[in-house]
Design a protein around this motif. Structure first.
Motif, PDB file in Angstrom:
ATOM      1  N   VAL A 175       0.861  -1.181   0.000  1.00 52.60           N
ATOM      2  CA  VAL A 175       0.000   0.000   0.000  1.00 52.60           C
ATOM      3  C   VAL A 175       0.899   1.233   0.000  1.00 52.60           C
ATOM      4  O   VAL A 175       1.850   1.309   0.791  1.00 52.60           O
ATOM      5  CB  VAL A 175      -0.930   0.031   1.223  1.00 52.60           C
ATOM      6  N   THR A 176       0.610   2.181  -0.875  1.00 55.59           N
ATOM      7  CA  THR A 176       1.448   3.373  -0.978  1.00 55.59           C
ATOM      8  C   THR A 176       0.637   4.645  -0.778  1.00 55.59           C
ATOM      9  O   THR A 176      -0.552   4.707  -1.079  1.00 55.59           O
ATOM     10  CB  THR A 176       2.149   3.438  -2.351  1.00 55.59           C
ATOM     11  N   ALA A 177       1.316   5.665  -0.258  1.00 54.43           N
ATOM     12  CA  ALA A 177       0.727   6.999  -0.072  1.00 54.43           C
ATOM     13  C   ALA A 177       1.868   8.001  -0.138  1.00 54.43           C
ATOM     14  O   ALA A 177       2.951   7.742   0.382  1.00 54.43           O
ATOM     15  CB  ALA A 177       0.007   7.092   1.267  1.00 54.43           C
ATOM     16  N   ARG A 189      -0.537   6.354   8.462  1.00 51.07           N
ATOM     17  CA  ARG A 189      -1.909   6.090   8.938  1.00 51.07           C
ATOM     18  C   ARG A 189      -2.839   5.789   7.769  1.00 51.07           C
ATOM     19  O   ARG A 189      -3.674   4.883   7.840  1.00 51.07           O
ATOM     20  CB  ARG A 189      -2.432   7.293   9.719  1.00 51.07           C
ATOM     21  N   GLU A 190      -2.704   6.564   6.686  1.00 52.57           N
ATOM     22  CA  GLU A 190      -3.540   6.328   5.509  1.00 52.57           C
ATOM     23  C   GLU A 190      -3.262   4.938   4.932  1.00 52.57           C
ATOM     24  O   GLU A 190      -4.196   4.194   4.613  1.00 52.57           O
ATOM     25  CB  GLU A 190      -3.275   7.390   4.438  1.00 52.57           C
ATOM     26  N   ALA A 191      -1.982   4.601   4.795  1.00 54.19           N
ATOM     27  CA  ALA A 191      -1.626   3.296   4.239  1.00 54.19           C
ATOM     28  C   ALA A 191      -2.158   2.161   5.115  1.00 54.19           C
ATOM     29  O   ALA A 191      -2.657   1.150   4.608  1.00 54.19           O
ATOM     30  CB  ALA A 191      -0.110   3.182   4.090  1.00 54.19           C
ATOM     31  N   ALA A 192      -2.062   2.329   6.432  1.00 57.99           N
ATOM     32  CA  ALA A 192      -2.552   1.299   7.351  1.00 57.99           C
ATOM     33  C   ALA A 192      -4.063   1.139   7.242  1.00 57.99           C
ATOM     34  O   ALA A 192      -4.600   0.027   7.310  1.00 57.99           O
ATOM     35  CB  ALA A 192      -2.158   1.642   8.786  1.00 57.99           C
ATOM     36  N   GLU A 193      -4.785   2.256   7.054  1.00 49.37           N
ATOM     37  CA  GLU A 193      -6.239   2.194   6.914  1.00 49.37           C
ATOM     38  C   GLU A 193      -6.626   1.509   5.606  1.00 49.37           C
ATOM     39  O   GLU A 193      -7.559   0.700   5.566  1.00 49.37           O
ATOM     40  CB  GLU A 193      -6.831   3.610   6.968  1.00 49.37           C
ATOM     41  N   VAL A 194      -5.904   1.837   4.524  1.00 50.68           N
ATOM     42  CA  VAL A 194      -6.166   1.169   3.242  1.00 50.68           C
ATOM     43  C   VAL A 194      -5.925  -0.330   3.371  1.00 50.68           C
ATOM     44  O   VAL A 194      -6.736  -1.144   2.914  1.00 50.68           O
ATOM     45  CB  VAL A 194      -5.277   1.765   2.127  1.00 50.68           C
ATOM     46  N   TYR A 208      -1.999  -1.454  -3.721  1.00 50.05           N
ATOM     47  CA  TYR A 208      -3.215  -0.658  -3.530  1.00 50.05           C
ATOM     48  C   TYR A 208      -2.863   0.758  -3.070  1.00 50.05           C
ATOM     49  O   TYR A 208      -1.794   0.997  -2.486  1.00 50.05           O
ATOM     50  CB  TYR A 208      -4.124  -1.295  -2.489  1.00 50.05           C
ATOM     51  N   THR A 209      -3.808   1.674  -3.331  1.00 50.04           N
ATOM     52  CA  THR A 209      -3.751   3.026  -2.778  1.00 50.04           C
ATOM     53  C   THR A 209      -5.155   3.369  -2.272  1.00 50.04           C
ATOM     54  O   THR A 209      -6.095   2.581  -2.438  1.00 50.04           O
ATOM     55  CB  THR A 209      -3.330   4.070  -3.835  1.00 50.04           C
ATOM     56  N   MET A 210      -5.314   4.558  -1.707  1.00 50.31           N
ATOM     57  CA  MET A 210      -6.615   4.983  -1.211  1.00 50.31           C
ATOM     58  C   MET A 210      -7.665   4.987  -2.325  1.00 50.31           C
ATOM     59  O   MET A 210      -8.852   4.736  -2.076  1.00 50.31           O
ATOM     60  CB  MET A 210      -6.499   6.382  -0.579  1.00 50.31           C
ATOM     61  N   LEU A 211      -7.253   5.262  -3.562  1.00 54.01           N
ATOM     62  CA  LEU A 211      -8.198   5.287  -4.680  1.00 54.01           C
ATOM     63  C   LEU A 211      -8.900   3.943  -4.872  1.00 54.01           C
ATOM     64  O   LEU A 211     -10.004   3.887  -5.416  1.00 54.01           O
ATOM     65  CB  LEU A 211      -7.474   5.672  -5.977  1.00 54.01           C
ATOM     66  N   ASP A 212      -8.272   2.853  -4.421  1.00 50.99           N
ATOM     67  CA  ASP A 212      -8.854   1.520  -4.597  1.00 50.99           C
ATOM     68  C   ASP A 212      -9.909   1.189  -3.552  1.00 50.99           C
ATOM     69  O   ASP A 212     -10.627   0.189  -3.692  1.00 50.99           O
ATOM     70  CB  ASP A 212      -7.743   0.451  -4.560  1.00 50.99           C
ATOM     71  N   VAL A 213     -10.005   1.991  -2.498  1.00 53.36           N
ATOM     72  CA  VAL A 213     -10.946   1.664  -1.416  1.00 53.36           C
ATOM     73  C   VAL A 213     -11.780   2.875  -1.007  1.00 53.36           C
ATOM     74  O   VAL A 213     -12.209   2.975   0.141  1.00 53.36           O
ATOM     75  CB  VAL A 213     -10.202   1.096  -0.176  1.00 53.36           C
ATOM     76  N   LEU A 214     -12.030   3.781  -1.938  1.00 48.42           N
ATOM     77  CA  LEU A 214     -12.761   5.000  -1.595  1.00 48.42           C
ATOM     78  C   LEU A 214     -14.159   4.695  -1.056  1.00 48.42           C
ATOM     79  O   LEU A 214     -14.609   5.306  -0.082  1.00 48.42           O
ATOM     80  CB  LEU A 214     -12.861   5.919  -2.819  1.00 48.42           C
ATOM     81  N   VAL A 215     -14.864   3.754  -1.688  1.00 48.28           N
ATOM     82  CA  VAL A 215     -16.215   3.413  -1.238  1.00 48.28           C
ATOM     83  C   VAL A 215     -16.162   2.793   0.153  1.00 48.28           C
ATOM     84  O   VAL A 215     -16.932   3.162   1.057  1.00 48.28           O
ATOM     85  CB  VAL A 215     -16.895   2.449  -2.233  1.00 48.28           C
ATOM     86  N   GLU A 216     -15.255   1.842   0.334  1.00 41.11           N
ATOM     87  CA  GLU A 216     -15.121   1.180   1.633  1.00 41.11           C
ATOM     88  C   GLU A 216     -14.762   2.187   2.732  1.00 41.11           C
ATOM     89  O   GLU A 216     -15.275   2.129   3.855  1.00 41.11           O
ATOM     90  CB  GLU A 216     -14.054   0.081   1.563  1.00 41.11           C
TER      91      GLU A 216
END
Length: 308
Positions: A175-177, A189-194, A208-216
């Protein structure tokens, strides 16, 4: 008569201040301990719309926030571990001579291995750190291995990410940010949440990045929505076969023929189980809307009920 009025005014003022101090103590108990904005909001609520108390909060709250910020910086200097990567990830201040060596921006790369015990994970982390180069800042966290890749050279950053993916070989998550160096803690923190959402949603190993889990992410941020979704899927846990079927369906990306093959059951058997899932949850997994809701409910339930 005047003396009585004065006494009543004093009693009212004392009662008002006492109630205000009680609310301030309650706000102190509710405060998470970080973020002066949150502190100011809590104190403003304690003022309960009283103009005089609101002005007191505005002036005194700003001074208190400045005082706490100075205290935090002092504590951070004392707590600095000397491990530069760990200090950056923990949000601690680093020594001036160390700061001069840092890039202005970093790609935060969080790596988590799949199906490995603690000792094996440590060996794999060590091998990965050696593979990407000893000059790359790295440290271990509860979520996994964190690598800090300077993002000033886009080609080098891309090569490093490709190298990490190749090293993982489909046996883990990346996971990258991207963040400025002073916001690395927020990036972690963002990467851990993703990562948490990816694993809760039974997403396959990969990058994965945050863009892959925006709905979740939106789902779990709304407490009321998450609670309703978790309640929707919770009864299904009491039906082992149906639960196994839903997990297989999600793993197969809702492809029913593939799901039946993976479960070694006839397609008609699978269809019957899906009907039962719809009856228990109120969501038909054979429809697009039902599939969306069930996936969101699975994630909400994993995050809320199991602390995923």
């Amino acid at each position: 008569m005047t003396e009585v009025v004065v006494r009543q005014d004093l009693a009212t003022g004392n009662g008002r201040r006492h109630a205000f101090r009680t609310r301030v103590r309650a706000a102190g108990q509710a405060w998470a301990g970080d973020g002066s904005g949150e502190l100011a909001d809590l104190l403003a609520e304690a003022a309960a719309g009283d103009p005089e108390l609101t002005e007191l909060v505005r002036t005194g709250g700003a001074l208190l926030a400045d005082f706490l910020e100075g205290y935090r910086r002092s504590v951070d200097r004392v707590r600095t571990s000397g491990d530069l990567a760990k200090d950056l990830v923990d949000g601690l201040h680093v020594r001036p001579e160390q700061e001069m060596t840092l890039a202005p921006d970093y790609l935060v790369a969080l790596v988590r291995w799949s199906g490995r015990g603690r000792a094996e994970t440590q060996r794999a982390d060590g091998a990965l750190r050696h593979a990407v180069g000893p000059d790359l800042l790295a440290t271990s966290t509860d979520s996994g291995l964190v690598l800090l890749v300077p993002s000033t050279d886009n080609q080098r950053t891309a090569r490093t990410v490709t190298q990490i993916k190749r090293f993982l070989g489909g046996n883990g998550w990346l996971v990258t940010a991207t963040r400025p160096r002073r916001e690395i803690r927020d990036g972690v923190r963002e990467a851990a949440e993703v990562l948490r959402l990816v694993m809760a949603g039974r997403r396959p190993c990969g990058a994965y990045t945050m863009l892959d889990v925006l709905v979740e992410y939106a789902v779990v941020q709304d407490e009321a929505v998450a609670a309703q979704l978790a309640a929707m899927i919770r009864p299904l846990r009491g039906h082992a076969v149906l639960w196994e079927t839903l997990m297989a369906l999600i793993d197969a990306d809702y492809q029913r023929n593939k799901t039946a093959r993976n479960l070694f059951v006839h397609r008609s058997t699978l269809d019957y189980r899906l009907q039962r899932i719809a009856a228990v949850t109120g969501c038909d997994p054979t429809t697009g809307r039902g599939a969306q809701l069930l996936t969101a409910a699975l994630i909400a339930g994993a995050v809320r009920d199991r602390g995923c």
